[in-house]
Design a protein around this motif. Structure first.
Motif, PDB file in Angstrom:
ATOM      1  N   LEU A 196      -1.905  23.236 -10.976  1.00 39.60           N
ATOM      2  CA  LEU A 196      -1.874  22.152 -11.959  1.00 39.60           C
ATOM      3  C   LEU A 196      -3.095  21.258 -11.810  1.00 39.60           C
ATOM      4  N   ALA A 197      -3.512  21.005 -10.562  1.00 36.80           N
ATOM      5  CA  ALA A 197      -4.682  20.150 -10.332  1.00 36.80           C
ATOM      6  C   ALA A 197      -5.926  20.748 -10.988  1.00 36.80           C
ATOM      7  N   TYR A 198      -6.120  22.051 -10.827  1.00 37.49           N
ATOM      8  CA  TYR A 198      -7.276  22.713 -11.434  1.00 37.49           C
ATOM      9  C   TYR A 198      -7.186  22.664 -12.956  1.00 37.49           C
ATOM     10  N   THR A 199      -6.000  22.907 -13.484  1.00 38.78           N
ATOM     11  CA  THR A 199      -5.802  22.897 -14.931  1.00 38.78           C
ATOM     12  C   THR A 199      -6.096  21.528 -15.529  1.00 38.78           C
ATOM     13  N   ILE A 200      -5.598  20.473 -14.875  1.00 37.65           N
ATOM     14  CA  ILE A 200      -5.840  19.108 -15.370  1.00 37.65           C
ATOM     15  C   ILE A 200      -7.327  18.797 -15.352  1.00 37.65           C
ATOM     16  N   ASN A 201      -8.008  19.192 -14.296  1.00 38.92           N
ATOM     17  CA  ASN A 201      -9.439  18.925 -14.182  1.00 38.92           C
ATOM     18  C   ASN A 201     -10.218  19.617 -15.297  1.00 38.92           C
ATOM     19  N   GLU A 202      -9.862  20.881 -15.591  1.00 36.23           N
ATOM     20  CA  GLU A 202     -10.535  21.622 -16.662  1.00 36.23           C
ATOM     21  C   GLU A 202     -10.207  21.021 -18.024  1.00 36.23           C
ATOM     22  N   TRP A 203      -8.982  20.537 -18.173  1.00 37.98           N
ATOM     23  CA  TRP A 203      -8.586  19.896 -19.428  1.00 37.98           C
ATOM     24  C   TRP A 203      -9.382  18.621 -19.667  1.00 37.98           C
ATOM     25  N   LEU A 204      -9.575  17.824 -18.617  1.00 39.50           N
ATOM     26  CA  LEU A 204     -10.350  16.591 -18.750  1.00 39.50           C
ATOM     27  C   LEU A 204     -11.793  16.887 -19.142  1.00 39.50           C
ATOM     28  N   LYS A 205     -12.361  17.976 -18.593  1.00 38.22           N
ATOM     29  CA  LYS A 205     -13.738  18.345 -18.925  1.00 38.22           C
ATOM     30  C   LYS A 205     -13.872  18.686 -20.406  1.00 38.22           C
ATOM     31  N   ALA A 206     -12.828  19.322 -20.951  1.00 43.70           N
ATOM     32  CA  ALA A 206     -12.879  19.774 -22.345  1.00 43.70           C
ATOM     33  C   ALA A 206     -12.433  18.711 -23.342  1.00 43.70           C
ATOM     34  N   SER A 207     -11.801  17.638 -22.851  1.00 42.94           N
ATOM     35  CA  SER A 207     -11.274  16.604 -23.742  1.00 42.94           C
ATOM     36  C   SER A 207     -12.333  15.569 -24.067  1.00 42.94           C
ATOM     37  N   GLU A 208     -12.278  15.064 -25.282  1.00 42.28           N
ATOM     38  CA  GLU A 208     -13.192  13.998 -25.694  1.00 42.28           C
ATOM     39  C   GLU A 208     -12.442  12.669 -25.628  1.00 42.28           C
ATOM     40  N   LEU A 209     -12.362  12.127 -24.425  1.00 46.70           N
ATOM     41  CA  LEU A 209     -11.630  10.887 -24.201  1.00 46.70           C
ATOM     42  C   LEU A 209     -12.591   9.724 -24.067  1.00 46.70           C
ATOM     43  N   GLU A 210     -12.129   8.538 -24.442  1.00 48.00           N
ATOM     44  CA  GLU A 210     -12.904   7.329 -24.183  1.00 48.00           C
ATOM     45  C   GLU A 210     -13.058   7.155 -22.674  1.00 48.00           C
ATOM     46  N   ASP A 211     -14.169   6.565 -22.262  1.00 51.47           N
ATOM     47  CA  ASP A 211     -14.424   6.380 -20.831  1.00 51.47           C
ATOM     48  C   ASP A 211     -13.290   5.621 -20.157  1.00 51.47           C
ATOM     49  N   SER A 212     -12.820   4.565 -20.823  1.00 50.55           N
ATOM     50  CA  SER A 212     -11.750   3.753 -20.231  1.00 50.55           C
ATOM     51  C   SER A 212     -10.455   4.546 -20.143  1.00 50.55           C
ATOM     52  N   THR A 213     -10.191   5.390 -21.164  1.00 53.07           N
ATOM     53  CA  THR A 213      -8.976   6.216 -21.155  1.00 53.07           C
ATOM     54  C   THR A 213      -9.032   7.232 -20.027  1.00 53.07           C
ATOM     55  N   GLU A 214     -10.178   7.901 -19.890  1.00 59.00           N
ATOM     56  CA  GLU A 214     -10.317   8.901 -18.828  1.00 59.00           C
ATOM     57  C   GLU A 214     -10.213   8.257 -17.449  1.00 59.00           C
ATOM     58  N   GLU A 215     -10.773   7.066 -17.308  1.00 53.24           N
ATOM     59  CA  GLU A 215     -10.689   6.361 -16.031  1.00 53.24           C
ATOM     60  C   GLU A 215      -9.236   6.055 -15.673  1.00 53.24           C
ATOM     61  N   GLY A 216      -8.465   5.613 -16.677  1.00 51.42           N
ATOM     62  CA  GLY A 216      -7.047   5.344 -16.446  1.00 51.42           C
ATOM     63  C   GLY A 216      -6.278   6.606 -16.105  1.00 51.42           C
ATOM     64  N   TYR A 217      -6.580   7.691 -16.801  1.00 52.98           N
ATOM     65  CA  TYR A 217      -5.931   8.974 -16.531  1.00 52.98           C
ATOM     66  C   TYR A 217      -6.200   9.438 -15.106  1.00 52.98           C
ATOM     67  N   ARG A 218      -7.447   9.330 -14.687  1.00 52.99           N
ATOM     68  CA  ARG A 218      -7.803   9.806 -13.342  1.00 52.99           C
ATOM     69  C   ARG A 218      -7.081   9.001 -12.263  1.00 52.99           C
ATOM     70  N   GLY A 219      -6.800   7.736 -12.545  1.00 55.73           N
ATOM     71  CA  GLY A 219      -6.030   6.943 -11.596  1.00 55.73           C
ATOM     72  C   GLY A 219      -4.627   7.497 -11.428  1.00 55.73           C
ATOM     73  N   TYR A 220      -3.955   7.814 -12.546  1.00 57.86           N
ATOM     74  CA  TYR A 220      -2.620   8.416 -12.481  1.00 57.86           C
ATOM     75  C   TYR A 220      -2.669   9.782 -11.803  1.00 57.86           C
ATOM     76  N   ILE A 221      -3.702  10.557 -12.111  1.00 59.73           N
ATOM     77  CA  ILE A 221      -3.827  11.912 -11.558  1.00 59.73           C
ATOM     78  C   ILE A 221      -4.006  11.874 -10.048  1.00 59.73           C
ATOM     79  N   ASP A 222      -4.940  11.040  -9.592  1.00 55.70           N
ATOM     80  CA  ASP A 222      -5.261  11.003  -8.156  1.00 55.70           C
ATOM     81  C   ASP A 222      -4.152  10.372  -7.324  1.00 55.70           C
ATOM     82  N   ARG A 223      -3.503   9.325  -7.877  1.00 55.54           N
ATOM     83  CA  ARG A 223      -2.499   8.600  -7.092  1.00 55.54           C
ATOM     84  C   ARG A 223      -1.123   9.249  -7.139  1.00 55.54           C
ATOM     85  N   THR A 224      -0.783   9.862  -8.270  1.00 56.27           N
ATOM     86  CA  THR A 224       0.605  10.295  -8.461  1.00 56.27           C
ATOM     87  C   THR A 224       0.775  11.786  -8.707  1.00 56.27           C
ATOM     88  N   ILE A 225       0.040  12.348  -9.651  1.00 51.98           N
ATOM     89  CA  ILE A 225       0.287  13.731 -10.059  1.00 51.98           C
ATOM     90  C   ILE A 225      -0.164  14.743  -9.013  1.00 51.98           C
TER      91      ILE A 225
END
Length: 421
Positions: free
Chosen positions: A77-106
């Motif tokens: 799942l960690a690899y999949t999420i990382n590849e998904w983030l690379k392919a997604s066109e997210l706002e910088d602030s949105t991606e930053e918030g996502y990475r916080g949830y990913i690193d701390r919880t998921i």
């Protein structure tokens, strides 16, 4: 045994394992890891009936492999999420918030789990654990140590652990990240279905807008103009148009059309780590808002004051200057900070004894229009809501109901009276 004619490889076989039979079928090479992928199924027993069941299972698994219905990747799942983030066109602030949830919880909880082994039950258990305790403790009493190794708990201020449930909205955000990544895995043929699509997550709390009353709105406007004419115009504009704070800060004079008395909302302004950035509006769409005559008068006065200041500074007017720029020092090319707008408005409201915030003016604009009978689609367009009014209806359902009641009374008043029929 089944054989792949193109390679001569034995694609499937039935093996006797103790008191059962194992059916094993070769399903190709994992597109990510490069490893061989096998489909397996166990059939209890080793007698003739069991072998017939095993042969049927072999035929079915071979068909699944041929139709590419089986999972083709065992990535985590960690690899999949990382590849998904690379392919997604997210706002910088949105991606930053996502990475916080990913690193701390998921990732600490599910990061090492192969996506092919993630189940709906696994996800629902994960969400339930987070709602019970955000650190997913085992429920047994223990101490949250503030230091590693041998230490004095009293000096280190270690305290008994107290479970703090994660907010339902945060769990929903985590679910959104996992579901988005698994949807990508399905599109990339790494997974045959997304278990998160049917997973039960915490219910979304109904929106509860709290706009200021008309009396409080009048006091706020009066106080704003007493403080400063430019500040009063900003508050007035937000109140009459329902603009978001970032949108009003990003307004340039090129966005104002005095001939048609309209305002073009094209962009938003935000601060990220102290650096100002202009970006698209929240819905990534430009919208045109009609202005009332009083608002047009105020904007003309705002422009005259700007031109007077520019004349004193020996500078010409430029349509690319911001409407509300250079608040602390005169610089029309530097927009008002959204944070400063919120802070100044909050301080002003507190002095008046009114508990509110700048975003509540957006609610005020919407609720006043709906209560006055303006149709839902028009209100949604002015607010910049997507979905043709679905968002507006969800947020302002109570005021839509009030508007509907008013419509009923108007229609009833125009009907012929019973005595005159």
């Amino acid at each position: 045994m089944a054989e792949d004619r193109s390679t001569g490889r034995k694609r499937g076989r039935i093996e006797e394992r103790g008191s059962s039979l194992r059916v094993k079928v070769y399903a190709g090479i994992d597109p990510v890891t490069g490893k061989r992928v096998y489909l397996n199924e166990t059939v209890p027993g080793t007698d003739r009936a069991a072998r017939k069941k095993a042969e049927k299972a072999l035929t079915r698994l071979l068909a699944e492999a041929d139709a590419q219905r089986a999972p083709t990747s065992s990535v985590t799942l960690a690899y999949t999420i990382n590849e998904w983030l690379k392919a997604s066109e997210l706002e910088d602030s949105t991606e930053e918030g996502y990475r916080g949830y990913i690193d701390r919880t998921i990732v600490p909880a599910l990061g090492s789990v192969p996506i092919s082994k993630l189940t709906t039950r696994t996800l629902e258990t994960f969400y339930a654990d987070l709602r019970r305790c955000r650190v997913r403790c085992d429920g047994k009493p223990h101490v949250d140590h503030k230091a590693d190794g041998d230490h004095d708990c009293k000096k280190s201020k270690c305290k008994p652990h107290a479970c703090k449930p994660m907010a339902a909205s945060t769990v929903r955000q985590i679910h959104s990240i996992i579901s988005g990544a698994l949807n990508a895995a399905v599109r990339w043929d790494w997974l045959n279905h997304n278990p998160a699509q049917v997973a039960k997550r915490p219910k979304q709390k109904p929106p509860q807008p709290d706009p200021p009353s008309p009396a409080d709105a009048a006091r706020l406007i009066e106080a704003a103009f007493e403080m400063d004419e430019d500040w009063g115009t900003l508050v007035w504009l937000v109140m009459t148009t329902g603009l978001r704070r970032g949108e009003v800060c990003a307004l340039r004079w090129s966005d104002v059309d005095f001939d048609t008395e309209t305002l073009n909302v094209r962009r938003s302004y935000r601060l990220r780590r102290g650096v100002g950035v202009e970006k698209d509006t929240k819905t990534h769409q430009m919208r045109r808002i009609a202005l009332d005559s009083e608002t047009v008068v105020l904007l003309r006065s705002l422009k005259r004051r700007l031109c007077d200041r520019l004349t004193e500074a020996g500078t010409d007017f430029d349509r690319e200057m911001f409407l509300f720029g250079g608040v602390r020092r005169f610089d029309p090319y530097q927009p008002y900070s959204p944070h400063a707008v919120s802070s100044r408005y909050k301080d002003m409201a507190e002095r008046l004894g009114i508990k509110t915030h700048i975003h509540a003016l957006r609610h005020y604009s919407a609720t006043e229009l709906l209560t006055a009978g303006v149709d839902l689609r028009t209100v949604a367009g002015r607010l910049g809501h997507g979905g043709g009014g679905a968002t507006t209806l969800r947020v302002y359902a109570a005021w839509v109901a009030a508007s509907d009641r008013k419509a009923a009374e108007i229609l009833g008043s125009r009907m012929p009276k019973r005595g005159s029929i």
